[in-house]
Design an enzyme around this catalytic site. Structure first.
Site, PDB file in Angstrom:
ATOM      1  N   ARG A   1       3.949   5.321  -4.112  1.00 49.64           N
ATOM      2  CA  ARG A   1       4.336   5.992  -2.872  1.00 49.64           C
ATOM      3  C   ARG A   1       3.398   7.180  -2.691  1.00 49.64           C
ATOM      4  O   ARG A   1       3.013   7.846  -3.678  1.00 49.64           O
ATOM      5  CB  ARG A   1       5.784   6.511  -2.953  1.00 49.64           C
ATOM      6  CG  ARG A   1       6.866   5.439  -2.895  1.00 49.64           C
ATOM      7  CD  ARG A   1       6.950   4.771  -1.523  1.00 49.64           C
ATOM      8  NE  ARG A   1       8.035   3.795  -1.443  1.00 49.64           N
ATOM      9  CZ  ARG A   1       7.923   2.499  -1.738  1.00 49.64           C
ATOM     10  NH1 ARG A   1       6.756   1.998  -2.141  1.00 49.64           N
ATOM     11  NH2 ARG A   1       8.959   1.691  -1.612  1.00 49.64           N
TER      12      ARG A   1
ATOM     13  N   GLU B   1       3.683   7.445   6.721  1.00 45.68           N
ATOM     14  CA  GLU B   1       3.253   6.090   7.091  1.00 45.68           C
ATOM     15  C   GLU B   1       3.899   5.678   8.402  1.00 45.68           C
ATOM     16  O   GLU B   1       5.088   5.950   8.575  1.00 45.68           O
ATOM     17  CB  GLU B   1       3.623   5.102   5.982  1.00 45.68           C
ATOM     18  CG  GLU B   1       2.874   5.379   4.696  1.00 45.68           C
ATOM     19  CD  GLU B   1       3.192   4.351   3.591  1.00 45.68           C
ATOM     20  OE1 GLU B   1       4.006   3.440   3.817  1.00 45.68           O
ATOM     21  OE2 GLU B   1       2.617   4.494   2.516  1.00 45.68           O
TER      22      GLU B   1
ATOM     23  N   HIS C   1      -0.296  -0.117   3.109  1.00 42.42           N
ATOM     24  CA  HIS C   1       0.903  -0.433   2.297  1.00 42.42           C
ATOM     25  C   HIS C   1       1.159  -1.951   2.233  1.00 42.42           C
ATOM     26  O   HIS C   1       2.183  -2.445   2.699  1.00 42.42           O
ATOM     27  CB  HIS C   1       2.123   0.311   2.867  1.00 42.42           C
ATOM     28  CG  HIS C   1       3.213   0.490   1.850  1.00 42.42           C
ATOM     29  ND1 HIS C   1       4.081   1.553   1.856  1.00 42.42           N
ATOM     30  CD2 HIS C   1       3.598  -0.271   0.793  1.00 42.42           C
ATOM     31  CE1 HIS C   1       4.936   1.451   0.861  1.00 42.42           C
ATOM     32  NE2 HIS C   1       4.664   0.344   0.193  1.00 42.42           N
TER      33      HIS C   1
HETATM   34  C1  DGY Z   1       8.257  -1.831  -2.429  1.00 42.47           C
HETATM   35  O1  DGY Z   1       8.799  -2.945  -2.598  1.00 42.47           O
HETATM   36  O2  DGY Z   1       8.797  -0.778  -2.749  1.00 42.47           O
HETATM   37  C2  DGY Z   1       6.879  -1.847  -1.849  1.00 42.47           C
HETATM   38  O3  DGY Z   1       6.389  -0.621  -1.588  1.00 42.47           O
HETATM   39  C3  DGY Z   1       6.791  -2.805  -0.677  1.00 42.47           C
HETATM   40  O4  DGY Z   1       6.795  -4.047  -1.275  1.00 42.47           O
END
Ligand code: DGY
Length: 325
Positions: free
Chosen positions: A238, A267, A286
């Site tokens: 993240r 984002e 992402h």
């Molecule tokens: C998640 O699953 O947390 C990712 O960031 C998206 O697949």
């Protein structure tokens, strides 16, 4: 069939059909746009279950509107978009979709590592822009992956899957995690390393920790100053785990060599984001888990979590385990 659920993004027909066998289903239909907050606030008042994505903030204010809500099924492994403590306090189960996306996300992490180290995007642009005049001894030279040292911050399932790939490249693999993983050390031949040491020793540093209060800005000015000046940072976790202003400074000042980023603090990120102006950064929108098969597996797992939870059974992946009894 009196249970109601709301799906916050348009999903493939087969997923909606499956959910419709069990529930009265409503869905935000507008092609690939997040549901507006005002609509979500209305819908959440009526429903028993929510099928949501990481794009929705399931916060205290929203949860206070929910009168019948029993389960929030988040189609992601990460759940930092949800106020878990408050949901738990209100007795609302939260489920997520780990496991099914592990290998796909590890593939993307390793791709980003390689693309950044060998400057693939710059090289592609160079050729397309007609700049390729001759083979040249030091043209677009990058960093070696084979035989180098990889530091993994956060040894969950994806971290281990990245370590397996690294072993194929004869990399020395170090990891830092809140708790030591002795089994993984044995199985994968990797080494637990204290936080500051892993920063000092790694040629590549992959960020794979969940985003929490404890990991916010985990990598910031001081951490960059400890890293090698030829180091490559790869973040597929993240955006908030890495301080973006300090990352920009570190890249411009040569404290580290390059970065591969699949995630951002905000984002979708603006194309005016300073990091996007740098040649030594590769940015992705992402897409860590974005293979068609994996996204379908995530959608099915989320569906299963929802069905089980509302049938009074334990979901496949319950985040707030304390609600399992
Ligand atoms: C998640 O699953 O947390 C990712 O960031 C998206 O697949």
């Amino acid at each position: 069939m009196d249970r109601k659920i709301y799906i916050t993004r348009r999903l493939p027909d087969e997923i909606v059909a499956k959910l419709s066998k069990y529930f009265l289903v409503e869905m935000w239909e507008k092609e690939d746009t997040p549901v507006p907050r005002s609509i979500l606030e209305e819908k959440v008042k009526e429903v028993d279950g929510l099928f949501c994505l990481l794009t929705e903030a399931i916060d205290r204010e929203l949860l206070d509107q929910a009168k019948n809500l029993k389960v929030i099924s988040n189609m992601a492994v990460g759940y930092n978009n949800i106020d878990i403590n408050y949901a738990t306090q209100k007795g609302i189960m939260v489920t997520n979709t780990p496991g099914v996306l592990t290998e796909t996300t590890a593939d993307l992490t390793f791709s980003l590592l390689m693309a950044t180290s060998r400057r693939l995007l710059e090289a592609d642009q160079f050729l397309r822009q007609g700049k390729w005049k001759t083979w040249s001894p030091f043209l677009l030279t990058g960093q070696d992956v084979f035989g180098s040292t990889l530091g993994i911050i956060g040894l969950g399932q994806i971290g281990k899957a990245v370590a397996r790939r690294a072993k194929g490249f004869n990399m020395e693999v170090l990891y830092y995690n809140r708790s030591r993983k002795f089994d993984a050390e044995q199985e994968l031949g990797i080494h637990y390393t204290e936080f500051e040491d892993i920063l000092r020793q790694s040629d590549f540093l992959c960020i794979l920790v969940p985003f929490t209060k404890d990991t916010e800005n985990l990598i910031s000015r001081k951490q960059f100053s400890l890293m090698k000046d030829n180091a490559v940072l790869v973040n597929t976790s993240r955006g908030g785990v890495v301080n973006e202003d300090e990352l920009y400074n570190a890249l411009v000042n040569g404290d580290i060599w390059a970065a591969g980023l699949d995630v951002f603090n905000q984002e979708p990120t603006s194309i005016d984001h300073p990091l996007i102006s740098l040649n030594n950064v590769i940015t992705l929108p992402h897409i860590g888990s974005a293979s068609y098969g994996t996204r379908m597996r995530m959608a099915y797992l989320n569906t299963e979590n929802l069905i089980r939870s509302l049938a009074g059974d334990k979901p496949v992946h319950l985040v707030n385990e304390e609600l399992s009894n």
